[in-house]
Design a protein around this motif. Structure first.
Motif, short mmCIF file in Angstrom:
data_model
loop_
_atom_site.label_atom_id
_atom_site.label_comp_id
_atom_site.label_asym_id
_atom_site.label_seq_id
_atom_site.Cartn_x
_atom_site.Cartn_y
_atom_site.Cartn_z
N LEU A 275 -2.28 -8.85 8.97
CA LEU A 275 -0.87 -8.92 9.23
C LEU A 275 -0.36 -10.45 8.76
CD1 LEU A 275 -0.24 -7.57 12.83
CD2 LEU A 275 0.32 -6.81 10.58
N ASN A 276 -1.37 -11.06 7.98
CA ASN A 276 -1.16 -12.27 7.42
C ASN A 276 -0.97 -12.55 6.20
OD1 ASN A 276 -1.03 -13.45 10.25
ND2 ASN A 276 -2.93 -13.15 10.33
N PHE A 277 -1.15 -11.67 5.39
CA PHE A 277 -0.91 -11.67 3.81
C PHE A 277 0.35 -12.08 3.54
CE2 PHE A 277 -4.44 -8.52 3.96
CZ PHE A 277 -5.64 -9.42 3.48
N PRO A 278 0.63 -13.23 2.84
CA PRO A 278 2.09 -13.52 2.28
C PRO A 278 2.71 -12.41 1.51
CG PRO A 278 0.75 -15.57 2.05
CD PRO A 278 -0.17 -14.25 2.45
N PHE A 279 1.95 -11.74 0.73
CA PHE A 279 2.61 -10.96 -0.28
C PHE A 279 1.48 -9.76 -0.39
CE2 PHE A 279 4.42 -9.94 -4.88
CZ PHE A 279 5.12 -9.02 -4.36
N ALA A 280 1.96 -8.66 0.03
CA ALA A 280 0.90 -7.54 -0.06
C ALA A 280 1.36 -6.03 -0.28
CB ALA A 280 0.12 -7.53 1.31
N ALA A 281 0.57 -5.13 -0.79
CA ALA A 281 0.88 -3.91 -0.89
C ALA A 281 1.22 -3.27 0.78
CB ALA A 281 -0.35 -3.14 -1.60
N ASN A 282 1.79 -2.18 0.60
CA ASN A 282 2.10 -1.71 2.02
C ASN A 282 2.55 -0.40 1.79
OD1 ASN A 282 3.38 -1.39 4.78
ND2 ASN A 282 3.13 -3.65 4.77
N ASP B 201 -7.70 -0.14 -2.76
CA ASP B 201 -7.68 1.08 -3.49
C ASP B 201 -7.37 1.89 -2.17
OD1 ASP B 201 -7.94 3.25 -5.14
OD2 ASP B 201 -10.15 3.16 -5.26
N LEU B 202 -6.38 2.00 -1.54
CA LEU B 202 -6.10 3.06 -0.32
C LEU B 202 -5.10 4.31 -0.62
CD1 LEU B 202 -5.02 -0.03 2.23
CD2 LEU B 202 -7.31 1.12 1.86
N LEU B 203 -4.34 3.94 -1.75
CA LEU B 203 -3.67 5.24 -2.16
C LEU B 203 -3.68 5.18 -3.55
CD1 LEU B 203 -1.47 7.22 -1.18
CD2 LEU B 203 0.30 5.38 -1.63
N SER B 204 -3.76 6.29 -4.07
CA SER B 204 -3.71 6.53 -5.77
C SER B 204 -2.45 5.82 -6.30
CB SER B 204 -3.96 7.99 -5.92
OG SER B 204 -3.94 8.08 -7.50
N GLY B 205 -2.89 5.00 -7.27
CA GLY B 205 -1.72 4.18 -7.84
C GLY B 205 -1.43 2.71 -7.01
N MET B 206 -2.17 2.46 -5.90
CA MET B 206 -1.61 1.32 -5.16
C MET B 206 -2.16 -0.07 -5.91
SD MET B 206 -2.31 0.91 -1.15
CE MET B 206 -1.77 -0.45 -0.29
N ILE B 207 -3.34 0.20 -6.68
CA ILE B 207 -3.73 -1.27 -7.39
C ILE B 207 -2.97 -1.40 -8.63
CG2 ILE B 207 -5.52 -2.24 -8.53
CD1 ILE B 207 -7.56 -1.42 -6.18
N SER B 208 -3.04 -0.08 -9.25
CA SER B 208 -2.27 -0.06 -10.34
C SER B 208 -0.70 -0.61 -10.48
CB SER B 208 -2.30 1.13 -11.26
OG SER B 208 -1.97 2.15 -10.62
N GLY B 209 -0.20 -0.14 -9.11
CA GLY B 209 1.25 -0.47 -8.80
C GLY B 209 1.55 -1.94 -8.98
N ILE C 80 6.68 3.80 -11.93
CA ILE C 80 6.18 4.92 -11.37
C ILE C 80 5.21 5.76 -12.72
CG2 ILE C 80 7.00 7.31 -11.11
CD1 ILE C 80 9.52 6.19 -9.47
N LYS C 81 5.66 5.56 -13.95
CA LYS C 81 5.23 6.36 -14.97
C LYS C 81 3.67 5.71 -15.22
CE LYS C 81 5.48 7.12 -20.05
NZ LYS C 81 6.56 6.81 -21.13
N SER C 82 3.60 4.30 -14.92
CA SER C 82 2.45 3.67 -15.29
C SER C 82 1.50 3.69 -13.99
CB SER C 82 2.65 2.17 -15.46
OG SER C 82 3.35 1.93 -16.70
N SER C 83 1.87 3.49 -12.85
CA SER C 83 1.02 3.57 -11.65
C SER C 83 0.68 4.80 -11.04
CB SER C 83 1.67 2.54 -10.62
OG SER C 83 2.63 3.12 -10.15
#
Length: 532
Positions: free
Chosen positions: A425-432, A386-394, A329-332
């Motif tokens: 819908l097919n990424f094995p591991f993805a931001a959500n 880059d859909l939500l502020s902090g999504m990539i950095s998270g 939380i602090k970093s992203s």
């Protein structure tokens, strides 16, 4: 009997508005403007932000200018078809819903005066408010509500919101009298009011999307797709005294920096969803107020339960134990969040708060990975955008933390088109970004039985049975116990890492009437706002 879950996406309110992708609702989902006309104000913001103390009583008059991003030349005034932020903002200005969430995300009567269901929740009766007018002077009737539901479900309309009404059997819609409609469902569905509170904007039987007429706080004046929309106050709006401003202008900007500069220089009055790195640029700006809606969005990572290595629950549990949540939380998101516990819908009264809070435990994570056959290390790819502020950095912070458990995470950054494309819908591991609705509605599209928006491909027979029982159970205590059992399954063998509930920041200059809210959309309740 048809399952209530036809798989139509049920996006969260804020997400759709900010990222405007109903093709993208398969993974994310958004924040439709169900109550931009505004629910009655909730609890006042604490401290120096108290509206009445700072600005006094509501004032009438003036032009309210909202700066937004995400519009295009394909924008529409049809509430059944709009897919980007500006489409849904316009819908909230022009139209109303039958039900609407308040500032605490409790579903309230809106155009509905009264409503009830039978004991099995598969027949609902809705009585509309008396004397509600459309902008052309026509009185709202039962025929209009029936037409709205059938139009949303009509395949020729191709509404992306048809899924949220899929439990309704259009052949079982009955007009009881001029203001009363009986709605028959294919099976019991207790959260029907919430399902209809987000995308079902009531339109008249002769609705023309090119000259839109609604019951909302503002009337259509002009529309330039991708540029600007102008609306004027509807003097006969059913909420006495609302709206306060004479005109509403919704203006499209190319990027957030230009929006914030326009706010600073007084070219616009409100901006929504201020990115965290830019929020500091507003500090010290005379006359600018920032409203923080705490825990109004969800940061998550989804693990597909049907592909290796995540088809082994030991791996899923290990990945949840990898996360140092406060550090992430602090970093992203620069601290603009609250630690979460891998469950969505914290605001729901039925939320199970007895489950132990997860903390980082790298030794336990490594042990679980060894048991799952990954003692020599594990390598995975994490897709994000880059859909939500902090999504990539998270995602990058998670990848760094995973090294402590011997896991190598490659972060794949893709554009929104790819993220929401055919492989979405097919990424094995993805931001959500799971739904910010209440538990049963969130489950309806996130991980419930039959949902085509189930991006983690979670299928659990016990969970599905509990869900089908819960949506039909009208007794609150019994339904809550079923929901608690569902959440224990999500906690123990679910597919989401949910480290944080994220704050939403909105800013304004000289505007009052907005208060922090669970839905994270105080400045979209246009009917409540006035120029101070």
């Amino acid at each position: 009997m048809t399952d209530v879950l036809t798989g139509g996406p049920f996006p969260s309110r804020r997400d759709l508005l900010r990222y405007g992708a109903l093709g993208g609702a398969t993974l994310l989902g958004g924040a439709a403007l169900t109550a931009c006309g505004g629910a009655q104000p909730g609890k006042p913001e604490q401290g120096a932000g108290k509206e009445q103390l700072r600005y006094g009583a509501p004032k009438r008059g003036g032009v309210l200018r909202h700066g937004m991003t995400g519009g295009s030349f394909s924008d529409t005034l049809d509430p059944a078809k709009g897919m980007n932020a500006l489409d849904t903002a316009r819908a909230g200005a022009l139209f109303d819903n039958v039900w609407s969430p308040d500032a605490d995300y409790r579903i309230q009567k809106w155009l509905a005066e009264e409503y009830s269901s039978n004991a099995t929740a598969d027949v609902w009766t809705v009585r509309l408010r008396k004397g509600v007018e459309f902008h052309n002077g026509k009185t709202l009737t039962a025929d209009d509500l029936i037409h709205t539901i059938r139009r949303t479900l009509d395949p020729s309309i191709a509404s992306p919101y048809a899924g949220s009404l899929a439990m309704i059997d259009p052949k079982q819609l009955r007009k009881i009298d001029d203001r009363t409609v009986r709605i028959g469902l294919t099976s019991g569905f207790v959260p029907l009011p919430e399902a209809m509170s987000t995308f079902v904007y009531v339109v008249p039987v002769d609705f023309d999307p090119h000259r839109p007429v609604g019951t909302g706080p503002f009337k259509y004046q002009s529309f330039q797709p991708g540029r600007q929309s102008v609306f004027t106050r509807f003097e006969n709006y059913w909420r006495p005294g609302h709206p306060y401003v004479d005109e509403l202008h919704i203006i499209d900007f190319a990027d957030d920096t230009s929006r914030l500069n326009a706010l600073k220089t007084g070219q616009i009055d409100i901006v929504d969803g201020v990115p965290y790195p830019l929020a500091s640029t507003l500090s010290g700006e005379t006359g600018i107020r920032v409203v923080k809606s705490s825990k109004a969005a969800i940061e998550a990572f989804g693990m597909r339960a049907d592909v290796a290595p995540f088809n082994d629950n030991r791996v899923r549990e290990a990945f949840r134990l990898i996360v140092d949540r406060p550090a992430l939380i602090k970093s992203s998101v620069l601290g603009y969040a609250t630690v979460a516990n891998d469950l969505f819908a914290w605001q729901d009264p039925a939320f199970d708060r007895s489950l132990p809070q997860r903390h980082q435990d790298l030794d336990r994570a490594k042990s679980l990975l060894r048991q799952a056959g990954h003692g020599d290390g594990l390598e995975v790819r994490l897709t994000t955008s880059d859909l939500l502020s902090g999504m990539i950095s998270g995602a990058e912070v998670f990848a760094e933390q995973a090294k402590g458990a011997g896991v190598t995470v490659h972060v794949d950054k893709v554009d929104a088109g790819t993220f929401f494309g055919s492989q979405g819908l097919n990424f094995p591991f993805a931001a959500n970004i799971p739904s910010t609705g209440n538990i049963l509605i969130s489950a309806t599209y996130t991980d419930g039985p039959g949902s085509t928006a189930n991006s983690t491909h979670f299928h659990d027979a016990e969970y599905d049975t509990l869900f089908r029982q819960a949506i039909r159970r009208t007794d609150d205590a019994q339904r809550t116990e079923l929901i608690h059992q569902m959440q224990r399954i999500q906690y123990e063998r679910g597919t989401f890492i949910i480290p944080a509930y994220i704050d939403i920041l909105d800013a304004s200059r000289g505007v009052s009437g907005a208060e922090p809210e669970v839905g994270g959309m105080p400045y979209y309740r246009y009917g409540n706002l006035w120029l101070a």
